[in-house]
Design a protein around this motif. Structure first.
Motif, mmCIF file in Angstrom:
data_model
loop_
_atom_site.group_PDB
_atom_site.id
_atom_site.type_symbol
_atom_site.label_atom_id
_atom_site.label_comp_id
_atom_site.label_asym_id
_atom_site.label_seq_id
_atom_site.Cartn_x
_atom_site.Cartn_y
_atom_site.Cartn_z
ATOM 1 N N ASN A 44 6.423 -15.502 15.000
ATOM 2 C CA ASN A 44 6.083 -14.146 15.450
ATOM 3 C C ASN A 44 7.308 -13.305 15.741
ATOM 4 O O ASN A 44 7.253 -12.084 15.722
ATOM 5 C CB ASN A 44 5.234 -14.219 16.727
ATOM 6 C CG ASN A 44 4.016 -15.078 16.529
ATOM 7 O OD1 ASN A 44 3.442 -15.067 15.448
ATOM 8 N ND2 ASN A 44 3.642 -15.829 17.552
ATOM 9 N N GLU A 391 -9.379 -1.692 21.309
ATOM 10 C CA GLU A 391 -9.775 -0.729 20.292
ATOM 11 C C GLU A 391 -10.369 0.474 21.017
ATOM 12 O O GLU A 391 -11.344 0.321 21.762
ATOM 13 C CB GLU A 391 -10.827 -1.342 19.368
ATOM 14 C CG GLU A 391 -10.240 -2.353 18.422
ATOM 15 C CD GLU A 391 -11.272 -2.951 17.467
ATOM 16 O OE1 GLU A 391 -10.932 -3.918 16.786
ATOM 17 O OE2 GLU A 391 -12.410 -2.445 17.443
ATOM 18 N N ALA A 398 -8.008 -6.143 21.365
ATOM 19 C CA ALA A 398 -7.498 -5.876 20.019
ATOM 20 C C ALA A 398 -6.188 -6.610 19.755
ATOM 21 O O ALA A 398 -5.116 -6.001 19.725
ATOM 22 C CB ALA A 398 -7.340 -4.372 19.829
ATOM 23 N N GLY A 399 -6.308 -7.928 19.551
ATOM 24 C CA GLY A 399 -5.126 -8.726 19.224
ATOM 25 C C GLY A 399 -4.421 -8.213 17.984
ATOM 26 O O GLY A 399 -3.191 -8.226 17.905
ATOM 27 N N TRP A 400 -5.192 -7.739 17.022
ATOM 28 C CA TRP A 400 -4.577 -7.285 15.765
ATOM 29 C C TRP A 400 -3.681 -6.069 16.007
ATOM 30 O O TRP A 400 -2.630 -5.934 15.377
ATOM 31 C CB TRP A 400 -5.636 -7.028 14.697
ATOM 32 C CG TRP A 400 -6.564 -5.863 14.965
ATOM 33 C CD1 TRP A 400 -7.717 -5.886 15.703
ATOM 34 C CD2 TRP A 400 -6.412 -4.510 14.513
ATOM 35 N NE1 TRP A 400 -8.280 -4.641 15.743
ATOM 36 C CE2 TRP A 400 -7.508 -3.770 15.003
ATOM 37 C CE3 TRP A 400 -5.467 -3.852 13.726
ATOM 38 C CZ2 TRP A 400 -7.678 -2.414 14.756
ATOM 39 C CZ3 TRP A 400 -5.644 -2.499 13.460
ATOM 40 C CH2 TRP A 400 -6.745 -1.798 13.978
ATOM 41 N N LYS A 403 -0.491 -7.305 17.777
ATOM 42 C CA LYS A 403 0.453 -7.951 16.846
ATOM 43 C C LYS A 403 1.286 -6.906 16.098
ATOM 44 O O LYS A 403 2.480 -7.108 15.857
ATOM 45 C CB LYS A 403 -0.307 -8.849 15.862
ATOM 46 C CG LYS A 403 -0.733 -10.148 16.544
ATOM 47 C CD LYS A 403 -1.678 -10.990 15.718
ATOM 48 C CE LYS A 403 -2.242 -12.091 16.612
ATOM 49 N NZ LYS A 403 -3.563 -12.551 16.267
ATOM 50 N N LEU A 404 0.653 -5.784 15.754
ATOM 51 C CA LEU A 404 1.418 -4.692 15.117
ATOM 52 C C LEU A 404 2.465 -4.150 16.088
ATOM 53 O O LEU A 404 3.601 -3.839 15.708
ATOM 54 C CB LEU A 404 0.474 -3.543 14.731
ATOM 55 C CG LEU A 404 -0.498 -3.775 13.580
ATOM 56 C CD1 LEU A 404 -1.410 -2.560 13.393
ATOM 57 C CD2 LEU A 404 0.281 -4.036 12.293
ATOM 58 N N THR A 422 -7.400 -13.588 21.815
ATOM 59 C CA THR A 422 -6.975 -12.942 20.554
ATOM 60 C C THR A 422 -5.538 -12.400 20.618
ATOM 61 O O THR A 422 -5.161 -11.561 19.813
ATOM 62 C CB THR A 422 -7.910 -11.785 20.096
ATOM 63 O OG1 THR A 422 -7.645 -10.613 20.895
ATOM 64 C CG2 THR A 422 -9.390 -12.129 20.168
ATOM 65 N N CYS A 424 -4.259 -10.355 22.794
ATOM 66 C CA CYS A 424 -4.384 -8.900 22.943
ATOM 67 C C CYS A 424 -3.513 -8.341 24.064
ATOM 68 O O CYS A 424 -3.544 -7.132 24.318
ATOM 69 C CB CYS A 424 -5.841 -8.524 23.192
ATOM 70 S SG CYS A 424 -6.434 -9.113 24.788
ATOM 71 N N TYR A 457 -3.757 4.706 14.725
ATOM 72 C CA TYR A 457 -5.133 4.217 14.902
ATOM 73 C C TYR A 457 -6.115 5.387 14.927
ATOM 74 O O TYR A 457 -7.121 5.398 14.217
ATOM 75 C CB TYR A 457 -5.260 3.414 16.203
ATOM 76 C CG TYR A 457 -6.650 2.831 16.362
ATOM 77 C CD1 TYR A 457 -6.946 1.556 15.904
ATOM 78 C CD2 TYR A 457 -7.687 3.588 16.906
ATOM 79 C CE1 TYR A 457 -8.226 1.039 15.997
ATOM 80 C CE2 TYR A 457 -8.972 3.084 17.004
ATOM 81 C CZ TYR A 457 -9.230 1.809 16.554
ATOM 82 O OH TYR A 457 -10.505 1.300 16.644
#
Ligand SMILES: Cc1ncc(COP(=O)(O)O)c(C=O)c1O
Length: 467
Positions: A44, A391, A398-400, A403-404, A422, A424, A457
Protein backbone atom coordinates in the motif's frame (compact mmCIF):
# COMPACT_ATOMS: atom_id res chain seq x y z
CA UNK A 1 8.22 21.86 24.08
CA UNK A 2 8.62 21.11 20.39
CA UNK A 3 11.65 19.30 19.02
CA UNK A 4 12.70 21.74 16.34
CA UNK A 5 16.22 20.47 15.90
CA UNK A 6 15.25 16.95 14.95
CA UNK A 7 13.35 17.73 11.79
CA UNK A 8 15.75 20.36 10.54
CA UNK A 9 17.58 17.57 8.69
CA UNK A 10 14.61 17.62 6.32
CA UNK A 11 12.38 20.68 6.20
CA UNK A 12 9.57 19.52 3.95
CA UNK A 13 8.52 16.76 1.55
CA UNK A 14 10.18 16.64 -1.85
CA UNK A 15 8.71 14.54 -4.63
CA UNK A 16 11.03 14.01 -7.58
CA UNK A 17 9.61 10.91 -9.30
CA UNK A 18 6.38 9.02 -9.76
CA UNK A 19 5.81 6.79 -6.73
CA UNK A 20 7.35 4.24 -6.72
CA UNK A 21 10.43 5.65 -8.44
CA UNK A 22 12.73 3.38 -10.52
CA UNK A 23 15.25 2.45 -7.78
CA UNK A 24 12.49 1.80 -5.31
CA UNK A 25 10.62 -0.33 -7.81
CA UNK A 26 13.67 -2.53 -8.32
CA UNK A 27 13.89 -3.27 -4.59
CA UNK A 28 10.16 -3.85 -4.32
CA UNK A 29 10.41 -6.40 -7.12
CA UNK A 30 13.32 -8.17 -5.39
CA UNK A 31 11.29 -8.20 -2.21
CA UNK A 32 8.37 -9.78 -4.02
CA UNK A 33 10.67 -12.53 -5.34
CA UNK A 34 12.35 -13.24 -2.01
CA UNK A 35 9.87 -12.52 0.73
CA UNK A 36 6.62 -14.03 1.88
CA UNK A 37 3.27 -13.11 0.37
CA UNK A 38 2.16 -12.10 3.86
CA UNK A 39 4.09 -8.82 3.59
CA UNK A 40 1.73 -5.87 3.90
CA UNK A 41 2.90 -2.27 4.16
CA UNK A 42 4.91 -2.01 0.91
CA UNK A 43 1.84 -3.17 -1.03
CA UNK A 44 0.00 0.00 0.00
CA UNK A 45 2.95 2.29 0.60
CA UNK A 46 5.35 1.36 -2.19
CA UNK A 47 8.55 2.93 -0.93
CA UNK A 48 12.03 1.58 -0.17
CA UNK A 49 13.85 3.54 2.50
CA UNK A 50 17.28 5.08 1.98
CA UNK A 51 17.34 6.86 5.34
CA UNK A 52 15.06 8.56 7.80
CA UNK A 53 15.27 11.32 10.40
CA UNK A 54 12.75 12.81 12.82
CA UNK A 55 9.38 13.03 11.09
CA UNK A 56 10.78 12.37 7.62
CA UNK A 57 11.66 9.40 5.39
CA UNK A 58 13.75 9.57 2.22
CA UNK A 59 13.29 6.81 -0.36
CA UNK A 60 15.90 5.37 -2.75
CA UNK A 61 14.90 7.82 -5.44
CA UNK A 62 15.44 10.90 -3.29
CA UNK A 63 11.75 11.47 -2.55
CA UNK A 64 11.19 12.81 0.95
CA UNK A 65 7.96 12.09 2.80
CA UNK A 66 6.46 13.20 6.11
CA UNK A 67 5.98 10.02 8.13
CA UNK A 68 2.64 9.99 9.98
CA UNK A 69 2.65 6.19 10.20
CA UNK A 70 5.76 6.07 12.42
CA UNK A 71 6.24 2.30 12.14
CA UNK A 72 2.60 1.73 13.21
CA UNK A 73 3.03 3.91 16.27
CA UNK A 74 6.44 2.55 17.27
CA UNK A 75 8.64 5.60 16.49
CA UNK A 76 7.15 7.86 19.12
CA UNK A 77 10.15 10.19 19.05
CA UNK A 78 10.56 9.98 15.31
CA UNK A 79 13.36 8.27 13.42
CA UNK A 80 16.81 7.95 15.02
CA UNK A 81 16.46 10.53 17.78
CA UNK A 82 20.15 11.48 18.32
CA UNK A 83 19.99 11.40 22.11
CA UNK A 84 18.48 7.91 22.13
CA UNK A 85 20.87 6.66 19.46
CA UNK A 86 23.76 7.88 21.62
CA UNK A 87 22.48 5.95 24.65
CA UNK A 88 21.99 2.79 22.58
CA UNK A 89 25.53 3.06 21.21
CA UNK A 90 26.86 3.52 24.73
CA UNK A 91 24.95 0.46 25.95
CA UNK A 92 26.36 -1.65 23.10
CA UNK A 93 29.77 -1.36 24.71
CA UNK A 94 28.43 -2.77 27.99
CA UNK A 95 26.00 -5.56 27.23
CA UNK A 96 23.43 -6.20 24.49
CA UNK A 97 21.49 -9.22 25.66
CA UNK A 98 21.07 -10.77 29.07
CA UNK A 99 18.04 -13.10 29.05
CA UNK A 100 16.18 -12.15 32.25
CA UNK A 101 19.31 -11.70 34.34
CA UNK A 102 19.19 -8.28 36.04
CA UNK A 103 21.32 -5.41 34.83
CA UNK A 104 21.51 -1.80 35.95
CA UNK A 105 19.86 -0.55 32.79
CA UNK A 106 17.02 -3.07 33.04
CA UNK A 107 16.43 -2.08 36.65
CA UNK A 108 16.37 1.60 35.72
CA UNK A 109 13.91 0.88 32.91
CA UNK A 110 11.66 -1.19 35.21
CA UNK A 111 11.59 1.41 37.96
CA UNK A 112 10.94 4.21 35.50
CA UNK A 113 8.03 2.28 33.98
CA UNK A 114 6.49 1.62 37.40
CA UNK A 115 6.98 5.29 38.32
CA UNK A 116 4.77 6.28 35.37
CA UNK A 117 1.74 4.50 36.87
CA UNK A 118 -0.79 6.50 38.91
CA UNK A 119 0.57 6.76 42.47
CA UNK A 120 -2.06 4.45 43.98
CA UNK A 121 -1.01 1.65 41.62
CA UNK A 122 2.77 1.96 41.77
CA UNK A 123 3.40 -0.40 44.64
CA UNK A 124 0.65 -2.80 43.64
CA UNK A 125 2.04 -3.82 40.28
CA UNK A 126 4.76 -6.08 38.88
CA UNK A 127 6.29 -6.31 35.41
CA UNK A 128 6.82 -9.36 33.25
CA UNK A 129 9.17 -8.97 30.29
CA UNK A 130 8.03 -10.78 27.17
CA UNK A 131 9.42 -11.65 23.77
CA UNK A 132 9.87 -8.60 21.60
CA UNK A 133 6.45 -8.19 19.96
CA UNK A 134 3.24 -6.82 21.40
CA UNK A 135 1.45 -10.06 20.59
CA UNK A 136 3.67 -11.93 23.06
CA UNK A 137 2.48 -9.62 25.84
CA UNK A 138 -1.09 -10.46 24.83
CA UNK A 139 -0.27 -14.19 24.98
CA UNK A 140 1.37 -13.81 28.39
CA UNK A 141 -1.54 -11.79 29.81
CA UNK A 142 -4.10 -14.38 28.79
CA UNK A 143 -1.97 -17.14 30.28
CA UNK A 144 -1.54 -15.37 33.58
CA UNK A 145 -5.27 -14.64 33.90
CA UNK A 146 -6.12 -18.26 33.09
CA UNK A 147 -3.60 -19.49 35.63
CA UNK A 148 -4.79 -17.08 38.34
CA UNK A 149 -8.53 -17.72 37.90
CA UNK A 150 -8.39 -21.38 36.87
CA UNK A 151 -10.93 -20.44 34.16
CA UNK A 152 -10.67 -20.95 30.42
CA UNK A 153 -12.82 -18.45 28.51
CA UNK A 154 -11.90 -14.92 27.42
CA UNK A 155 -14.15 -12.00 26.50
CA UNK A 156 -13.01 -9.62 23.77
CA UNK A 157 -14.69 -6.96 21.65
CA UNK A 158 -15.79 -6.79 18.04
CA UNK A 159 -13.31 -4.76 16.00
CA UNK A 160 -10.43 -5.56 18.37
CA UNK A 161 -6.88 -6.11 17.18
CA UNK A 162 -4.42 -7.70 19.59
CA UNK A 163 -1.83 -9.25 17.27
CA UNK A 164 -1.10 -12.09 14.89
CA UNK A 165 0.11 -14.97 17.04
CA UNK A 166 -2.32 -17.79 17.74
CA UNK A 167 -4.04 -16.60 20.94
CA UNK A 168 -3.67 -12.89 20.09
CA UNK A 169 -5.34 -13.53 16.74
CA UNK A 170 -8.05 -15.54 18.47
CA UNK A 171 -9.04 -12.56 20.64
CA UNK A 172 -8.94 -10.24 17.59
CA UNK A 173 -11.92 -9.49 15.40
CA UNK A 174 -10.36 -9.52 11.94
CA UNK A 175 -11.94 -12.49 10.16
CA UNK A 176 -9.77 -12.30 7.07
CA UNK A 177 -6.81 -13.43 9.20
CA UNK A 178 -8.75 -16.04 11.16
CA UNK A 179 -10.84 -17.66 8.45
CA UNK A 180 -8.08 -19.89 7.06
CA UNK A 181 -6.71 -21.03 10.41
CA UNK A 182 -8.22 -24.13 11.95
CA UNK A 183 -8.39 -24.85 15.66
CA UNK A 184 -7.90 -21.27 16.80
CA UNK A 185 -7.83 -20.85 20.57
CA UNK A 186 -11.35 -21.79 21.73
CA UNK A 187 -13.54 -20.11 24.32
CA UNK A 188 -13.32 -16.51 23.08
CA UNK A 189 -16.57 -14.52 23.17
CA UNK A 190 -16.93 -11.25 21.28
CA UNK A 191 -19.16 -8.46 22.51
CA UNK A 192 -20.07 -5.17 20.84
CA UNK A 193 -17.65 -2.28 21.29
CA UNK A 194 -19.21 1.18 21.68
CA UNK A 195 -18.58 2.41 18.15
CA UNK A 196 -21.20 5.11 18.46
CA UNK A 197 -20.75 6.53 14.96
CA UNK A 198 -22.02 3.17 13.67
CA UNK A 199 -23.88 1.88 16.68
CA UNK A 200 -23.46 -1.91 16.96
CA UNK A 201 -26.89 -2.09 18.63
CA UNK A 202 -28.33 -0.20 15.65
CA UNK A 203 -29.62 2.65 17.75
CA UNK A 204 -29.19 5.08 14.87
CA UNK A 205 -26.28 7.29 15.89
CA UNK A 206 -27.41 7.84 19.48
CA UNK A 207 -24.28 8.09 21.53
CA UNK A 208 -25.64 6.29 24.60
CA UNK A 209 -22.49 4.11 24.90
CA UNK A 210 -24.21 1.98 27.53
CA UNK A 211 -26.57 -0.35 25.68
CA UNK A 212 -23.76 -2.51 24.36
CA UNK A 213 -22.21 -2.76 27.81
CA UNK A 214 -25.61 -3.66 29.26
CA UNK A 215 -25.69 -6.53 26.80
CA UNK A 216 -22.29 -7.68 28.12
CA UNK A 217 -23.50 -7.41 31.71
CA UNK A 218 -26.73 -9.31 31.03
CA UNK A 219 -24.86 -12.06 29.20
CA UNK A 220 -22.26 -12.53 31.92
CA UNK A 221 -24.77 -12.40 34.78
CA UNK A 222 -27.45 -14.56 33.14
CA UNK A 223 -27.52 -18.07 34.63
CA UNK A 224 -28.86 -19.19 31.23
CA UNK A 225 -26.53 -16.98 29.20
CA UNK A 226 -24.37 -19.90 28.04
CA UNK A 227 -21.04 -18.21 28.76
CA UNK A 228 -18.94 -19.53 31.62
CA UNK A 229 -17.30 -16.91 33.80
CA UNK A 230 -14.25 -15.83 31.81
CA UNK A 231 -10.62 -15.73 32.93
CA UNK A 232 -10.28 -12.22 31.54
CA UNK A 233 -11.85 -9.40 29.60
CA UNK A 234 -9.39 -7.82 27.16
CA UNK A 235 -9.99 -4.36 25.72
CA UNK A 236 -8.36 -1.55 23.73
CA UNK A 237 -9.46 1.87 24.98
CA UNK A 238 -9.08 3.21 21.47
CA UNK A 239 -9.44 0.49 18.87
CA UNK A 240 -6.48 1.31 16.63
CA UNK A 241 -6.40 -1.11 13.72
CA UNK A 242 -10.19 -1.42 14.12
CA UNK A 243 -10.59 2.16 12.88
CA UNK A 244 -9.31 4.55 15.53
CA UNK A 245 -12.42 4.28 17.69
CA UNK A 246 -12.10 5.77 21.18
CA UNK A 247 -14.33 3.95 23.65
CA UNK A 248 -16.65 6.36 25.48
CA UNK A 249 -15.67 6.88 29.12
CA UNK A 250 -18.98 5.56 30.45
CA UNK A 251 -18.61 2.36 28.42
CA UNK A 252 -15.16 1.61 29.83
CA UNK A 253 -16.15 2.49 33.38
CA UNK A 254 -19.09 0.12 33.10
CA UNK A 255 -16.83 -2.66 31.77
CA UNK A 256 -14.60 -2.10 34.82
CA UNK A 257 -17.57 -2.12 37.23
CA UNK A 258 -18.95 -5.36 35.78
CA UNK A 259 -15.57 -7.13 35.73
CA UNK A 260 -14.90 -6.02 39.30
CA UNK A 261 -18.32 -7.21 40.49
CA UNK A 262 -17.76 -10.60 38.85
CA UNK A 263 -14.10 -10.86 39.88
CA UNK A 264 -12.86 -11.04 36.29
CA UNK A 265 -9.37 -9.62 35.60
CA UNK A 266 -9.48 -6.70 33.15
CA UNK A 267 -6.62 -6.58 30.63
CA UNK A 268 -6.16 -3.16 29.06
CA UNK A 269 -4.17 -3.47 25.83
CA UNK A 270 -2.18 -0.23 25.64
CA UNK A 271 0.24 -1.55 23.04
CA UNK A 272 -0.83 1.21 20.66
CA UNK A 273 -2.44 3.75 23.00
CA UNK A 274 0.29 3.65 25.65
CA UNK A 275 3.60 5.48 26.18
CA UNK A 276 2.15 8.95 25.69
CA UNK A 277 0.35 8.48 22.38
CA UNK A 278 -2.90 10.03 23.65
CA UNK A 279 -1.43 12.72 25.92
CA UNK A 280 -1.12 10.76 29.17
CA UNK A 281 1.45 8.01 29.70
CA UNK A 282 -1.33 5.42 29.68
CA UNK A 283 -4.75 6.08 28.22
CA UNK A 284 -6.58 4.30 31.07
CA UNK A 285 -5.68 7.31 33.26
CA UNK A 286 -8.13 9.37 31.19
CA UNK A 287 -10.87 6.81 31.93
CA UNK A 288 -10.23 6.91 35.67
CA UNK A 289 -10.18 3.14 35.99
CA UNK A 290 -7.68 0.77 37.58
CA UNK A 291 -6.96 -2.20 35.30
CA UNK A 292 -5.64 -5.50 36.67
CA UNK A 293 -3.32 -5.97 33.71
CA UNK A 294 -1.76 -3.42 31.33
CA UNK A 295 0.06 -4.30 28.11
CA UNK A 296 2.70 -2.05 26.58
CA UNK A 297 5.10 -2.49 23.70
CA UNK A 298 5.35 -0.49 20.48
CA UNK A 299 6.63 2.91 21.68
CA UNK A 300 8.42 1.78 24.84
CA UNK A 301 11.85 2.48 23.37
CA UNK A 302 10.84 5.59 21.41
CA UNK A 303 12.85 4.62 18.32
CA UNK A 304 11.77 1.09 17.49
CA UNK A 305 14.04 -1.15 19.56
CA UNK A 306 11.63 -4.04 20.21
CA UNK A 307 10.33 -4.77 23.67
CA UNK A 308 7.02 -5.78 25.26
CA UNK A 309 5.83 -5.94 28.84
CA UNK A 310 2.88 -7.02 30.95
CA UNK A 311 2.26 -4.89 34.04
CA UNK A 312 -0.06 -6.72 36.41
CA UNK A 313 -1.44 -6.54 39.90
CA UNK A 314 0.69 -8.51 42.36
CA UNK A 315 -2.29 -10.66 43.31
CA UNK A 316 -2.05 -12.26 39.86
CA UNK A 317 1.57 -13.28 40.37
CA UNK A 318 0.85 -16.96 40.74
CA UNK A 319 3.24 -18.07 38.02
CA UNK A 320 5.88 -20.68 38.67
CA UNK A 321 9.41 -20.17 37.27
CA UNK A 322 9.48 -20.46 33.50
CA UNK A 323 5.70 -20.08 33.08
CA UNK A 324 6.21 -17.64 30.21
CA UNK A 325 9.70 -17.46 28.77
CA UNK A 326 11.40 -16.42 25.55
CA UNK A 327 15.01 -15.87 24.54
CA UNK A 328 14.64 -12.23 23.59
CA UNK A 329 13.29 -10.87 26.85
CA UNK A 330 16.57 -9.24 27.73
CA UNK A 331 17.18 -6.67 25.00
CA UNK A 332 19.47 -4.27 26.85
CA UNK A 333 19.59 -1.87 23.89
CA UNK A 334 15.82 -1.49 24.08
CA UNK A 335 16.04 -0.84 27.82
CA UNK A 336 18.72 1.84 27.30
CA UNK A 337 16.60 3.42 24.56
CA UNK A 338 13.50 3.22 26.78
CA UNK A 339 15.25 4.96 29.68
CA UNK A 340 16.54 7.71 27.38
CA UNK A 341 13.13 8.09 25.71
CA UNK A 342 11.27 8.49 28.99
CA UNK A 343 13.76 11.00 30.35
CA UNK A 344 13.45 12.99 27.14
CA UNK A 345 9.66 12.86 27.19
CA UNK A 346 9.63 14.21 30.74
CA UNK A 347 12.36 16.81 30.25
CA UNK A 348 10.87 18.24 27.04
CA UNK A 349 7.25 18.12 28.22
CA UNK A 350 6.38 15.99 25.24
CA UNK A 351 3.01 14.89 26.63
CA UNK A 352 1.98 18.58 26.52
CA UNK A 353 3.09 18.69 22.90
CA UNK A 354 0.88 15.63 22.20
CA UNK A 355 -2.13 17.42 23.71
CA UNK A 356 -1.44 20.71 21.91
CA UNK A 357 -0.73 19.31 18.47
CA UNK A 358 -3.58 16.79 18.88
CA UNK A 359 -6.12 19.55 19.72
CA UNK A 360 -4.87 21.64 16.83
CA UNK A 361 -5.17 18.73 14.36
CA UNK A 362 -8.65 17.81 15.63
CA UNK A 363 -9.82 21.40 15.30
CA UNK A 364 -8.51 21.79 11.75
CA UNK A 365 -9.88 18.39 10.68
CA UNK A 366 -13.29 19.05 12.22
CA UNK A 367 -13.46 22.32 10.29
CA UNK A 368 -12.62 20.39 7.13
CA UNK A 369 -15.36 17.88 7.93
CA UNK A 370 -17.96 20.70 7.80
CA UNK A 371 -16.83 21.40 4.25
CA UNK A 372 -16.21 17.95 2.77
CA UNK A 373 -18.96 15.36 2.43
CA UNK A 374 -16.51 12.43 2.20
CA UNK A 375 -15.44 12.95 5.84
CA UNK A 376 -18.02 11.19 7.96
CA UNK A 377 -16.34 11.36 11.34
CA UNK A 378 -13.20 12.81 12.93
CA UNK A 379 -12.18 11.12 16.17
CA UNK A 380 -9.26 10.40 18.44
CA UNK A 381 -7.27 11.42 21.46
CA UNK A 382 -3.88 13.12 21.51
CA UNK A 383 -1.91 12.12 18.43
CA UNK A 384 -4.00 9.08 17.56
CA UNK A 385 -6.51 10.51 15.12
CA UNK A 386 -8.76 8.99 12.46
CA UNK A 387 -10.99 10.29 9.68
CA UNK A 388 -13.78 7.93 8.69
CA UNK A 389 -14.32 8.29 4.96
CA UNK A 390 -17.86 7.80 3.70
CA UNK A 391 -19.82 7.87 0.48
CA UNK A 392 -21.67 11.19 0.47
CA UNK A 393 -25.47 10.81 0.32
CA UNK A 394 -25.46 7.22 1.69
CA UNK A 395 -22.94 7.61 4.51
CA UNK A 396 -21.66 4.10 3.75
CA UNK A 397 -18.10 3.34 4.90
CA UNK A 398 -15.95 4.01 1.83
CA UNK A 399 -12.70 2.06 1.96
CA UNK A 400 -12.30 2.49 -1.79
CA UNK A 401 -12.22 6.30 -1.41
CA UNK A 402 -9.84 6.05 1.56
CA UNK A 403 -7.48 3.97 -0.59
CA UNK A 404 -7.48 6.68 -3.27
CA UNK A 405 -6.71 9.23 -0.56
CA UNK A 406 -3.76 7.18 0.74
CA UNK A 407 -2.32 6.94 -2.78
CA UNK A 408 -2.81 10.65 -3.49
CA UNK A 409 -1.21 11.59 -0.16
CA UNK A 410 1.82 9.43 -0.85
CA UNK A 411 2.24 11.00 -4.28
CA UNK A 412 2.32 14.37 -2.52
CA UNK A 413 4.72 13.40 0.25
CA UNK A 414 2.63 12.25 3.21
CA UNK A 415 2.71 8.68 4.52
CA UNK A 416 -0.44 7.54 6.34
CA UNK A 417 -2.13 4.18 6.83
CA UNK A 418 -5.76 3.09 6.89
CA UNK A 419 -7.74 1.03 9.37
CA UNK A 420 -11.23 -0.12 10.22
CA UNK A 421 -13.92 -2.00 8.33
CA UNK A 422 -13.17 -1.93 4.57
CA UNK A 423 -10.11 0.19 5.47
CA UNK A 424 -12.32 3.28 5.53
CA UNK A 425 -10.43 5.18 8.24
CA UNK A 426 -7.47 7.40 7.38
CA UNK A 427 -5.23 7.25 10.44
CA UNK A 428 -2.74 9.84 11.71
CA UNK A 429 0.01 8.65 14.06
CA UNK A 430 2.64 11.43 14.00
CA UNK A 431 5.69 11.32 16.26
CA UNK A 432 4.84 12.65 19.73
CA UNK A 433 7.50 15.37 19.39
CA UNK A 434 6.23 16.56 16.00
CA UNK A 435 6.56 20.32 15.57
CA UNK A 436 3.86 22.74 14.38
CA UNK A 437 5.55 23.40 11.02
CA UNK A 438 5.49 19.71 10.16
CA UNK A 439 1.87 19.42 11.30
CA UNK A 440 0.94 22.41 9.14
CA UNK A 441 2.75 20.99 6.11
CA UNK A 442 1.03 17.62 6.58
CA UNK A 443 -2.35 19.33 7.00
CA UNK A 444 -1.82 21.32 3.82
CA UNK A 445 -1.19 18.10 1.85
CA UNK A 446 -4.10 16.34 3.55
CA UNK A 447 -6.54 19.19 2.99
CA UNK A 448 -5.54 19.56 -0.64
CA UNK A 449 -5.93 15.81 -1.38
CA UNK A 450 -9.22 15.49 0.48
CA UNK A 451 -10.68 18.52 -1.33
CA UNK A 452 -9.57 17.14 -4.68
CA UNK A 453 -11.06 13.68 -4.10
CA UNK A 454 -14.25 15.12 -2.61
CA UNK A 455 -14.62 17.29 -5.71
CA UNK A 456 -14.00 14.38 -8.11
CA UNK A 457 -16.55 12.26 -6.24
CA UNK A 458 -19.26 14.93 -6.31
CA UNK A 459 -18.60 15.80 -9.97
CA UNK A 460 -18.83 12.18 -11.08
CA UNK A 461 -21.85 11.57 -8.90
CA UNK A 462 -23.72 14.48 -10.44
CA UNK A 463 -22.72 13.25 -13.93
CA UNK A 464 -24.06 9.79 -13.07
CA UNK A 465 -27.23 11.33 -11.61
CA UNK A 466 -27.86 13.36 -14.72
CA UNK A 467 -27.49 10.16 -16.74
C1 LIG B 1 -3.61 -2.78 20.31
C2 LIG B 1 -2.61 -3.72 19.75
N1 LIG B 1 -2.31 -4.85 20.43
C3 LIG B 1 -1.39 -5.71 19.98
C4 LIG B 1 -0.73 -5.49 18.79
C5 LIG B 1 0.30 -6.48 18.31
O1 LIG B 1 1.58 -5.96 18.42
P1 LIG B 1 2.77 -6.58 17.55
O2 LIG B 1 2.45 -6.29 16.12
O3 LIG B 1 3.99 -5.88 18.02
O4 LIG B 1 2.80 -8.04 17.83
C6 LIG B 1 -1.01 -4.34 18.05
C7 LIG B 1 -0.34 -4.07 16.77
O5 LIG B 1 -0.72 -3.26 15.97
C8 LIG B 1 -1.98 -3.44 18.55
O6 LIG B 1 -2.29 -2.31 17.87
Amino acid sequence: MQEKTISTFYMQPVIKTAIPGPKTLELLQKQEQNESSARTYPRNIPIAIERAKGSYIEDLDGNVFIDFLTGAGVLSLGHNHPEIVREVQRQMEYCCHALDIPTKVKNEFTELQLSMLPSAMRNEMKIHFCGPTGADAVEASIKICKTYTGRSEVVSFQGAYHGSTHAAMSVSGLLEQKNKIHNIVPGVHFFPFAYCYRCPMDLSFKSCSTNCVKYLENSLKDSHGGIRKPAAVIIELIQGEGGNIPAPVKFVQEVRRITQELDIPLIVDEIQTGCGRTGTWFTFEQYEITPDVILASKALSGIGMPISIVIYNKKLDVWSPGAHIGTFRGNQLAFAAGVAALKLIKRNNILENVKNQGCYLMERLNTLKQELAIIGDVRGKGLMIGLEIVEPYTNKAAGWIAKLIRKELLANGLILELGGRTDCVVRLLPPLNVDRDTVDTALKILECCLRKINHVYLENHSLLESG
